[in-house]
Design a protein around this motif. Sequence first.
Motif, short mmCIF file in Angstrom:
data_model
loop_
_atom_site.label_atom_id
_atom_site.label_comp_id
_atom_site.label_asym_id
_atom_site.label_seq_id
_atom_site.Cartn_x
_atom_site.Cartn_y
_atom_site.Cartn_z
N PHE A 43 7.25 17.91 -75.22
CA PHE A 43 6.44 18.80 -76.06
C PHE A 43 5.91 18.09 -77.31
O PHE A 43 6.23 18.45 -78.43
CB PHE A 43 7.22 20.07 -76.44
N GLY A 44 5.14 17.04 -77.09
CA GLY A 44 4.51 16.34 -78.20
C GLY A 44 5.26 15.14 -78.70
O GLY A 44 4.86 14.50 -79.67
N SER A 45 6.36 14.78 -78.06
CA SER A 45 7.19 13.68 -78.55
C SER A 45 6.49 12.32 -78.44
O SER A 45 6.89 11.38 -79.12
CB SER A 45 8.52 13.63 -77.82
N THR A 46 5.45 12.20 -77.61
CA THR A 46 4.77 10.92 -77.45
C THR A 46 3.57 10.79 -78.37
O THR A 46 2.83 9.84 -78.28
CB THR A 46 4.34 10.70 -75.99
N ALA A 77 12.93 4.97 -71.84
CA ALA A 77 12.51 4.85 -73.23
C ALA A 77 12.22 6.22 -73.82
O ALA A 77 12.48 6.47 -75.01
CB ALA A 77 11.29 3.94 -73.33
N ARG A 78 11.70 7.12 -73.06
CA ARG A 78 11.35 8.45 -73.55
C ARG A 78 12.58 9.34 -73.69
O ARG A 78 12.66 10.18 -74.58
CB ARG A 78 10.34 9.10 -72.61
N GLY A 79 13.51 9.23 -72.77
CA GLY A 79 14.70 10.06 -72.81
C GLY A 79 14.37 11.52 -72.65
O GLY A 79 13.60 11.90 -71.77
N ALA A 80 14.93 12.37 -73.52
CA ALA A 80 14.73 13.81 -73.43
C ALA A 80 13.55 14.30 -74.27
O ALA A 80 13.33 15.49 -74.41
CB ALA A 80 16.01 14.54 -73.87
#
Length: 148
Positions: free
Chosen positions: A143-146, A137-140
């Motif tokens: 650096f703050g993407s969540t 689900a997260r993929g690539a």
Amino acid sequence: MKLNVKTLKHFEGLELPAYQTSGSAGLDLPAAVPADAPVVIEPGDWKLIPTGICIALPEGYEAQIRPRSGLAAKKGISCVNTPGTVDADYRGELHVNLINHGKEPFVVQRGERIAQMVIGQFTQVSWNPVDALDETARGAGGFGSTGV
């Protein structure tokens, strides 16, 4: 686990690293600097501080050298490479690479607890080259993407 430790001449009179509470993960490392020649670390500077001990870790284990939270919070003192890794095949003296992020000079006194050492197991890997990795689900995202 029993860990073999060798003390050096400049360690004489100091206490072996110890856990400060029954739930502590890290052993506090003392500074083995001369009593009559403390080490001054100026703001923005760093110095290797001797501990006066050598250890023999079993294969498959490492020691991580980490800052002490109290020194960091009160004085701005940390370790340059944190966590520092002591490999299982290293037999030399442990040193702590302290850095002063504070605004005042920091004086390292003999016997002062300057860092903590955490012992842990590790796994070595071998590479398996592939053309694609499995999807998540997260993929690539990093650096703050969540989010915050």
